[in-house]
Write a protein that holds these residues in place. Structure first.
Motif, PDB file in Angstrom:
ATOM      1  N   TYR A  23     108.111 -23.112   9.499  1.00  0.00           N
ATOM      2  CA  TYR A  23     108.818 -24.378   9.306  1.00  0.00           C
ATOM      3  C   TYR A  23     107.809 -25.391   8.779  1.00  0.00           C
ATOM      4  N   SER A  65     113.231 -32.885  11.998  1.00  0.00           N
ATOM      5  CA  SER A  65     113.464 -31.490  12.375  1.00  0.00           C
ATOM      6  C   SER A  65     114.515 -31.383  13.473  1.00  0.00           C
ATOM      7  N   ASP A  66     114.986 -30.141  13.694  1.00  0.00           N
ATOM      8  CA  ASP A  66     115.986 -29.890  14.721  1.00  0.00           C
ATOM      9  C   ASP A  66     115.477 -30.276  16.109  1.00  0.00           C
ATOM     10  N   LYS A  88     118.801 -35.200   9.182  1.00  0.00           N
ATOM     11  CA  LYS A  88     118.333 -33.939   8.609  1.00  0.00           C
ATOM     12  C   LYS A  88     117.874 -34.119   7.163  1.00  0.00           C
ATOM     13  N   ALA A 129     110.585 -31.501   5.001  1.00  0.00           N
ATOM     14  CA  ALA A 129     110.708 -30.505   6.060  1.00  0.00           C
ATOM     15  C   ALA A 129     111.716 -29.451   5.635  1.00  0.00           C
ATOM     16  N   ARG A 172     105.698 -37.015   9.073  1.00  0.00           N
ATOM     17  CA  ARG A 172     106.576 -36.761  10.226  1.00  0.00           C
ATOM     18  C   ARG A 172     106.469 -37.865  11.274  1.00  0.00           C
ATOM     19  N   ILE A 220     106.498 -28.894   7.608  1.00  0.00           N
ATOM     20  CA  ILE A 220     106.755 -30.308   7.872  1.00  0.00           C
ATOM     21  C   ILE A 220     105.720 -31.125   7.111  1.00  0.00           C
ATOM     22  N   LYS A 224     112.754 -24.895   6.210  1.00  0.00           N
ATOM     23  CA  LYS A 224     112.463 -23.555   6.693  1.00  0.00           C
ATOM     24  C   LYS A 224     112.091 -22.665   5.511  1.00  0.00           C
TER      25      LYS A 224
END
Length: 602
Positions: free
Chosen positions: A226, A40-41, A35, A98, A232, A228, A100
């Motif tokens: 979100y 990302s989740d 994280k 990244a 990534r 990013i 929110k």
């Protein structure tokens, strides 16, 4: 019981302890490291679904070579070295941005009322207000506050925590009295701590002439977007490759050590020495209970000193323990003694033709599903749904390990008394009791009695399955069958458990119901396995033992039996010829004389 140190097994005990110490110095912190570097989740979920499949690829291959060579030591050293290298390289993975993005939000607390105001989200030149989440219990983080009283947080104890000029309100009741675009008003009420057995919401109010206005971030609102960063693909690709290789290496070490422990204990017991398998893996459990919390304390101290989470410390500690593990392996001088000329593939064909072994592997898959689900979602359930503190999460690991220590010390006696298959059946039933229990608790502290059931679901299951493999694996396939069992449990099973658990959690919008479904499924599988074993499995297992005994019979014994048969056949032929040459009155000899003649011939 005579107490003493088995010098032959001492290097193995140290190897198990230090390798487990190294593994649990770093494994618990890899998720939060992912994280922090911007994964990302969704990407984390995908990785944890695919990652356990590495257990299926690597261990059977390494186990095959281990069976053919007849010595695990060289393979073991290589895997330990690769484990340390790949997990250290995770620190070199480039970071990705990244986060929110929430709408700009402010909170006004006055008397016993809380008012939330937020600005619209801006995206692609469009303006829209963020939607309200469906949560009934919300948290609010306050910062940059203007207040007319200094100690407003003390009026909201125990639901308010202050740290570094930031205030967190936990467990607010999302029962708004007025709602419009960009604002909502609700009473300053909190859900009670379920551990106090109070069920009604508690209404608080600030002191007279006390009001607070702050900038805020809350899960009462859904995030706007979100964001990013552009790295990534690079970050995820490099991390995935390194983590996959590291996971393959560490899985191989765990399975090779299990196979080596089984074989060495078997050899020691044949020599009349103590070599109980459960007492050897007790050292792994002890390291798991002690090392991980201590590394966490070191990380907290360094984080407080540097101001940010530091992952270099656990990696350095893990590498030190890996080095000590490598040295300890060098002192394991006992020959594993696996037959080098055994037909491994022929043995595997016989394994997969045996319905009892297939059912065993299926049940290990079911246990792996349960294990994968609890590994992925227990901490989420305790922290998000039951609002458990972080230290409680660590105590769950320690509790399960410490409770299991006395059972592991006498585990071989327990497994011999209860039965290997019965231990696996009890593990499935206890998975059912454990998960159904989780689904009904309202306080995180109530999870500890169910954590103690890890004695059955993890530790005794490990001993029982290892003994089952030791007894029923065909000659020359010890590590290979161990790899199949490990792949079914820690590979496909663990991955499937996390995936199925995620689907259930998404479908029912609650982790508790997902736990209940898993519990009912595990209990059902345990009953089915018990019925199969009673009605049919016992006969198949007995037949498998006879087949294995013939496969493991030494070549000299087989030649000796053949020579004996040839001699007996020759003597019988000669005796027949002598009888034909004799007069017929010999056939009328008294029975006693005939018996004496036969005894002489024999």
């Amino acid at each position: 019981m005579k107490l003493g140190i088995n010098k032959t097994l001492l290097p193995l005990k140290l190897t198990l302890f230090f390798f487990s110490a190294a593994a649990y110095s770093i494994l618990p912190y890899l998720t939060i490291h992912m994280k922090d570097i911007g994964i990302s989740d969704i990407d984390v979920a995908v990785l944890y679904t695919i990652l356990p499949l590495a257990v299926v690829i690597a261990p059977p291959i390494v186990g095959f070579f281990g069976d053919k060579i007849g010595n695990f030591t060289r393979v073991l050293k290589i895997c330990v070295f690769l484990t340390a290298v790949f997990h250290s390289l995770l620190l070199a993975v480039p970071r990705n941005y990244a986060k929110k993005v929430y709408p700009e939000t402010s909170v006004l607390i006055d008397g016993k009322t809380l008012e939330i105001s937020w600005l619209p989200c801006e995206e692609n030149n469009l303006t829209s207000y963020s939607r309200i989440s469906n949560k009934k219990k919300v948290d609010v983080k306050l910062f940059d506050c203007e207040r007319t009283c200094q100690n407003f947080c003390s009026s909201l104890t125990p639901h308010c925590n202050e740290k570094n000029s930031t205030w967190e309100l936990k467990g607010l009741v999302a029962n708004f009295t007025s709602l419009s675009e960009g604002s909502a008003r609700m009473p300053l009420s909190f859900y009670p701590d379920p551990c106090t057995r109070q069920f009604d919401a508690q209404v608080f109010r600030l002191e007279e002439d006390c009001s607070v206005k702050c900038q805020a971030q809350t899960d009462f609102l859904q995030y706007c977007k979100y964001e990013i960063g552009s790295n990534r693909l690079l970050t995820n690709s490099i991390y995935f490759v390194i983590r996959m290789l590291g996971y393959m290496a560490i899985s191989c070490v765990f399975i090779m050590l299990d196979a080596q422990t089984i074989q060495m204990c078997k050899m020691e017991e044949e020599l009349g020495h103590t070599g109980a398998y459960g007492r050897q893996i007790l050292y792994k459990t002890l390291a798991q209970a002690v090392i991980s919390p201590l590394v966490g304390l070191v990380m907290d101290a360094i984080t407080e000193w540097t101001g940010k989470t530091n992952y270099v410390a656990p990696v350095i500690i893990a590498d030190f323990f890996f080095l000590v593990t490598f040295i300890c392996i060098c002192f394991i001088t006992e020959d594993i003694g696996l037959p080098k000329n055994a037909n491994t593939w022929k043995g595997l064909k016989k394994v997969f033709k045996n319905i009892s072994m297939i059912i065993y592997l299926v049940m290990m898959f079911v246990c792996g599903c349960c294990y994968g689900f609890v590994e992925a979602f227990l901490f989420v359930y305790l922290k998000e749904d039951l609002h458990a503190p972080i230290y409680l999460l660590g105590l769950t690991i320690t509790t399960g390990a410490l409770v299991s220590i006395p059972f592991l010390y006498y585990s071989d006696w327990i497994v011999n008394k209860v039965g290997m298959v019965n231990v696996i059946i009890w593990a499935l039933i206890m998975y059912g009791v454990r998960y159904v229990g989780y689904s009904y608790i309202t306080c995180a502290w109530y999870a500890f009695p169910f954590e103690a059931l890890e004695v059955f679901t993890i530790f005794l299951l490990r001993v029982g399955s290892s003994k089952y493999i030791q007894v029923y694996a065909p000659a020359g396939t010890l590590a290979t069958v161990t790899g199949l069992s490990g792949g079914a449990h820690f590979g496909i099973g663990k991955a499937s458990g996390g995936f199925i658990g995620g689907l259930l959690k998404s479908q029912f919008n609650t982790t508790a119901i997902a736990f209940r479904v898993f519990g009912i499924g595990a209990f059902t599988c345990g009953i089915i396995y018990a019925i199969f074993h009673i009605l049919y499995g016992r006969k198949v297992d007995k037949k498998m033992l006879e087949v294995k005994a013939n496969m493991e019979k030494p070549l000299d014994d087989i030649k000796g039996e053949e020579d004996k048969k040839n001699v007996d056949k020759s003597m019988s032929t000669n005796h027949k010829c002598d009888n034909e040459d004799q007069p017929n009155h010999n056939n009328k000899m008294p029975p006693k004389i005939i018996n004496k003649t036969n005894n002489v011939l024999k």
